[in-house]
Design an enzyme around this catalytic site. Structure first.
Site, mmCIF file in Angstrom:
data_model
loop_
_atom_site.group_PDB
_atom_site.id
_atom_site.type_symbol
_atom_site.label_atom_id
_atom_site.label_comp_id
_atom_site.label_asym_id
_atom_site.label_seq_id
_atom_site.Cartn_x
_atom_site.Cartn_y
_atom_site.Cartn_z
ATOM 1 N N THR A 110 2.220 2.354 3.574
ATOM 2 C CA THR A 110 2.142 1.476 4.735
ATOM 3 C C THR A 110 3.326 0.519 4.757
ATOM 4 O OG1 THR A 110 -0.283 1.561 4.646
ATOM 5 C CG2 THR A 110 0.705 -0.201 5.952
ATOM 6 N N LEU A 154 -0.082 -4.103 0.161
ATOM 7 C CA LEU A 154 -0.154 -2.999 1.116
ATOM 8 C C LEU A 154 -0.019 -1.698 0.345
ATOM 9 C CD1 LEU A 154 2.138 -4.027 4.133
ATOM 10 C CD2 LEU A 154 -0.357 -4.125 4.013
ATOM 11 N N ASP A 155 -0.656 -0.642 0.847
ATOM 12 C CA ASP A 155 -0.448 0.680 0.267
ATOM 13 C C ASP A 155 1.036 1.019 0.282
ATOM 14 O OD1 ASP A 155 -3.170 0.988 0.016
ATOM 15 O OD2 ASP A 155 -3.393 2.193 1.823
ATOM 16 N N ARG A 156 1.447 1.829 -0.675
ATOM 17 C CA ARG A 156 2.847 2.257 -0.735
ATOM 18 C C ARG A 156 3.265 2.950 0.561
ATOM 19 N NH1 ARG A 156 4.826 7.295 -2.524
ATOM 20 N NH2 ARG A 156 7.065 7.235 -2.985
#
Length: 329
Positions: free
Chosen positions: A161, A157-159
């Site tokens: 998110t 996951l994106d940082r």
């Protein structure tokens, strides 16, 4: 393949890639050592000269590591600095860790068994070590806290998110679980908070072609055959103009959900990239997290055959209390 001396020439035949040997050094705070393999035509006549020329580190620091016996071979023994340069030789060491502001939010484990760890990741915590985020990552934390040095991530996951991330306990099962995500056999649902627009005509499925170029912060939509698909549904809206949305991706392009919501005219609250790139915030500034949450993961377990379904227990802050989320803390 790492060698201990001069490699023996091999015939030109197609061979399977040899896996990297196991690290001879233990992890530190959930972060493994660095492996450097000397190439066939690298610079330098000794191991020390090669590392000085190759690594972005002060010469004094490299010499200090040699003096302390912290640069070792594949057998775990210290490598003398005057060791002759040998193509294929591997050396291992721990790099200096950058200073990282602690991410002051808990990382919850929602499931753990002999095969999987499912974690509910907070905003601002990267999934795996990358760039300036090394120890302050979900993978490093879990390896250290759970005592699972072989733990790996099945996806990321994106940082910015929050939400569910799947980790694999056994190295030999890594391919089976990662293939689930590659082949889109995992059902994923996200929640987001954005402005409410009654004219969006939801639910709807958004399809477009998204490209993300290396070195460019943002992805963009271009003409051409669609490679990104997102189902967008409105879960609720309220008088202050906010809406809570369910996002179901059918594909996994970089920043896909954020790009599609922005293209609809309802960018996700707290997004520093879409529709416009904002100025970077100082390290340690954990205000106004992106209001995007990986809510559910569901799949058929490729190892056990069990049906798996996991849900995040987090609540998006802007929906629970917009005033607290928006406050200048």
């Amino acid at each position: 393949m790492c060698t201990h001396g001069t490699p023996v020439p091999l015939p030109h035949v197609r061979r399977r890639r040899t896996p990297a040997p196991p690290p001879p050094l233990p992890q530190r705070d959930g972060v493994g050592p660095v492996r450097v393999r000397l190439p066939a035509d690298g610079p330098g006549s000794t191991v020390r000269e090669h590392l000085v020329l190759r690594l972005a580190a002060p010469t004094a620091a490299i010499d200090g590591m040699f003096d302390a016996g912290e640069i070792v071979g594949s057998d775990g023994t210290a490598v003398p600095p005057d060791t002759p340069y040998t193509p294929g030789l591997c050396v291992w060491f721990h790099r200096d860790m950058p200073e990282e502001p602690p991410v002051p939010f808990p990382l919850h484990v929602v499931h753990r068994d002999d095969h999987l760890v499912v974690a509910d990741k907070p905003h601002f915590l990267a999934t795996t070590p990358r760039g300036s985020h090394v120890r302050q990552t979900a993978l490093a934390r879990l390896r250290h806290e759970l005592g699972l040095p072989d733990l790996t991530a099945a996806h990321r996951l994106d940082r910015q998110t929050a939400g569910l991330v799947l980790f694999i306990v056994r190295p030999e099962e890594r391919g089976a679980y990662q293939t689930l995500f590659r082949d889109r056999r995992v059902h994923k649902e996200y929640e987001a908070v954005a402005a409410y627009d009654p004219d969006l005509g939801l639910p709807r499925t958004v399809r477009s072609r998204i490209v993300k170029e290396r070195g460019v912060l943002t992805a963009r939509e271009v003409d051409g055959e669609p490679n990104a698909e997102t189902r967008v549904e409105l879960l609720a809206h309220r008088a202050d103009g906010l809406g809570r949305y369910r996002l179901v991706p059918g594909t996994g392009q970089t920043h896909q959900l954020r790009v599609h919501m922005s293209a609809l005219g309802a960018p996700i609250l707290g997004d520093p990239l879409y529709p416009e790139v904002t100025a970077p915030v100082p390290a340690g500034d954990f205000r106004r997290p992106l209001q995007l949450l990986a809510r559910e993961l569901a799949f058929t377990d490729p190892v056990t055959g069990a049906e798996r379904r996991f849900s995040s227990g987090r609540v998006l802050e802007a929906w629970a209390s917009y005033e607290e989320w928006a406050a200048d803390q």
